[in-house]
Design a protein around this motif. Structure first.
Motif, PDB file in Angstrom:
ATOM      1  N   LEU A 262       0.814  -1.218   0.000  1.00 36.09           N
ATOM      2  CA  LEU A 262       0.000   0.000   0.000  1.00 36.09           C
ATOM      3  C   LEU A 262       0.849   1.270   0.000  1.00 36.09           C
ATOM      4  CD1 LEU A 262      -2.784  -1.036   2.550  1.00 36.09           C
ATOM      5  CD2 LEU A 262      -2.867  -1.101   0.047  1.00 36.09           C
ATOM      6  N   GLN A 263       2.157   1.096   0.000  1.00 33.82           N
ATOM      7  CA  GLN A 263       3.113   2.214  -0.007  1.00 33.82           C
ATOM      8  C   GLN A 263       2.865   3.161   1.168  1.00 33.82           C
ATOM      9  OE1 GLN A 263       2.816   3.827  -3.986  1.00 33.82           O
ATOM     10  NE2 GLN A 263       4.108   2.208  -4.815  1.00 33.82           N
ATOM     11  N   LEU A 264       2.741   2.562   2.351  1.00 34.12           N
ATOM     12  CA  LEU A 264       2.543   3.328   3.572  1.00 34.12           C
ATOM     13  C   LEU A 264       3.820   3.299   4.400  1.00 34.12           C
ATOM     14  CD1 LEU A 264      -1.003   1.970   4.469  1.00 34.12           C
ATOM     15  CD2 LEU A 264      -0.447   4.197   3.479  1.00 34.12           C
ATOM     16  N   LYS A 265       4.028   4.345   5.196  1.00 31.41           N
ATOM     17  CA  LYS A 265       5.278   4.483   5.941  1.00 31.41           C
ATOM     18  C   LYS A 265       5.304   3.708   7.247  1.00 31.41           C
ATOM     19  CE  LYS A 265       6.772   8.891   4.098  1.00 31.41           C
ATOM     20  NZ  LYS A 265       7.353  10.185   4.402  1.00 31.41           N
ATOM     21  N   ASN A 266       4.148   3.570   7.897  1.00 30.81           N
ATOM     22  CA  ASN A 266       4.165   2.948   9.223  1.00 30.81           C
ATOM     23  C   ASN A 266       2.782   2.410   9.595  1.00 30.81           C
ATOM     24  OD1 ASN A 266       2.652   5.250  10.077  1.00 30.81           O
ATOM     25  ND2 ASN A 266       4.561   6.373  10.402  1.00 30.81           N
ATOM     26  N   ASP A 267       2.731   1.789  10.776  1.00 28.32           N
ATOM     27  CA  ASP A 267       1.478   1.188  11.240  1.00 28.32           C
ATOM     28  C   ASP A 267       0.390   2.222  11.474  1.00 28.32           C
ATOM     29  OD1 ASP A 267       2.719  -1.260  11.107  1.00 28.32           O
ATOM     30  OD2 ASP A 267       2.938  -1.508  13.274  1.00 28.32           O
ATOM     31  N   ALA A 268       0.770   3.431  11.892  1.00 25.56           N
ATOM     32  CA  ALA A 268      -0.228   4.488  12.101  1.00 25.56           C
ATOM     33  C   ALA A 268      -0.926   4.830  10.785  1.00 25.56           C
ATOM     34  CB  ALA A 268       0.425   5.728  12.702  1.00 25.56           C
ATOM     35  N   ALA A 269      -0.154   4.919   9.713  1.00 23.29           N
ATOM     36  CA  ALA A 269      -0.734   5.194   8.395  1.00 23.29           C
ATOM     37  C   ALA A 269      -1.638   4.040   7.957  1.00 23.29           C
ATOM     38  CB  ALA A 269       0.372   5.429   7.371  1.00 23.29           C
ATOM     39  N   LEU A 270      -1.222   2.815   8.261  1.00 25.26           N
ATOM     40  CA  LEU A 270      -2.043   1.647   7.929  1.00 25.26           C
ATOM     41  C   LEU A 270      -3.352   1.681   8.703  1.00 25.26           C
ATOM     42  CD1 LEU A 270      -2.537  -1.065   6.547  1.00 25.26           C
ATOM     43  CD2 LEU A 270      -1.228  -2.144   8.393  1.00 25.26           C
ATOM     44  N   SER A 271      -3.277   1.992   9.985  1.00 26.55           N
ATOM     45  CA  SER A 271      -4.506   2.023  10.788  1.00 26.55           C
ATOM     46  C   SER A 271      -5.484   3.069  10.259  1.00 26.55           C
ATOM     47  CB  SER A 271      -4.190   2.261  12.266  1.00 26.55           C
ATOM     48  OG  SER A 271      -3.739   3.570  12.490  1.00 26.55           O
ATOM     49  N   ARG A 272      -4.969   4.203   9.806  1.00 23.62           N
ATOM     50  CA  ARG A 272      -5.846   5.224   9.216  1.00 23.62           C
ATOM     51  C   ARG A 272      -6.428   4.726   7.888  1.00 23.62           C
ATOM     52  NH1 ARG A 272      -1.680   8.439  11.198  1.00 23.62           N
ATOM     53  NH2 ARG A 272      -0.650   8.544   9.169  1.00 23.62           N
ATOM     54  N   ALA A 273      -5.601   4.080   7.086  1.00 20.30           N
ATOM     55  CA  ALA A 273      -6.041   3.623   5.756  1.00 20.30           C
ATOM     56  C   ALA A 273      -7.145   2.574   5.841  1.00 20.30           C
ATOM     57  CB  ALA A 273      -4.847   3.069   4.972  1.00 20.30           C
ATOM     58  N   ILE A 274      -7.060   1.694   6.833  1.00 13.16           N
ATOM     59  CA  ILE A 274      -8.067   0.627   6.930  1.00 13.16           C
ATOM     60  C   ILE A 274      -9.077   0.872   8.050  1.00 13.16           C
ATOM     61  CG2 ILE A 274      -6.568  -1.082   5.844  1.00 13.16           C
ATOM     62  CD1 ILE A 274      -6.103  -2.286   8.627  1.00 13.16           C
ATOM     63  N   GLU A 275      -8.961   2.040   8.673  1.00 12.77           N
ATOM     64  CA  GLU A 275      -9.915   2.482   9.683  1.00 12.77           C
ATOM     65  C   GLU A 275     -10.043   1.531  10.872  1.00 12.77           C
ATOM     66  OE1 GLU A 275     -13.495   3.239   7.412  1.00 12.77           O
ATOM     67  OE2 GLU A 275     -12.703   5.143   6.680  1.00 12.77           O
ATOM     68  N   VAL A 276      -8.890   1.220  11.473  1.00 10.98           N
ATOM     69  CA  VAL A 276      -8.864   0.482  12.737  1.00 10.98           C
ATOM     70  C   VAL A 276      -7.995   1.266  13.714  1.00 10.98           C
ATOM     71  CG1 VAL A 276      -9.257  -1.826  11.805  1.00 10.98           C
ATOM     72  CG2 VAL A 276      -6.945  -0.992  12.018  1.00 10.98           C
ATOM     73  N   ALA A 277      -8.221   1.063  14.981  1.00 10.71           N
ATOM     74  CA  ALA A 277      -7.456   1.766  16.000  1.00 10.71           C
ATOM     75  C   ALA A 277      -5.989   1.322  15.958  1.00 10.71           C
ATOM     76  CB  ALA A 277      -8.043   1.498  17.376  1.00 10.71           C
ATOM     77  N   PRO A 278      -5.051   2.238  16.095  1.00 19.28           N
ATOM     78  CA  PRO A 278      -3.631   1.888  16.061  1.00 19.28           C
ATOM     79  C   PRO A 278      -3.232   0.758  17.014  1.00 19.28           C
ATOM     80  CG  PRO A 278      -3.882   4.259  15.962  1.00 19.28           C
ATOM     81  CD  PRO A 278      -5.260   3.688  16.221  1.00 19.28           C
TER      82      PRO A 278
END
Length: 80
Positions: A21-37
């Motif tokens: 997904l070309q994301l930098k970190n887990d925080a960006a992933l959590s925002r992208a898939i709409e789950v809590a970090p």
């Protein structure tokens, strides 16, 4: 308690998703898939198993099959 192998597999799966997904970190992933970090953190560290909700969200975001995601995470499928 989870083994290091399971933890490493979950971390590998999440790293693969981040790269895909070309994301930098887990925080960006959590925002992208709409789950809590903390959910991402707990799965990465083997504190929480890969649940069905997270599995579906990862599938929807990546287009990978749920079987592929589970295999990357080291989750064994139940044999019927």
């Amino acid at each position: 308690m989870k083994t290091n192998e399971t933890t490493n597999s979950a971390a590998h799966m999440l790293d693969t998703v981040l790269e895909l997904l070309q994301l930098k970190n887990d925080a960006a992933l959590s925002r992208a898939i709409e789950v809590a970090p903390p959910v991402i953190s707990k799965v990465r560290n083997g504190v929480q198993p890969l649940g069905s909700t997270l599995l579906v969200k990862l599938h929807e975001a990546t287009g990978m099959s749920t079987k592929e995601i589970k295999a990357l995470a080291g989750v064994m499928a139940k044999v019927a």
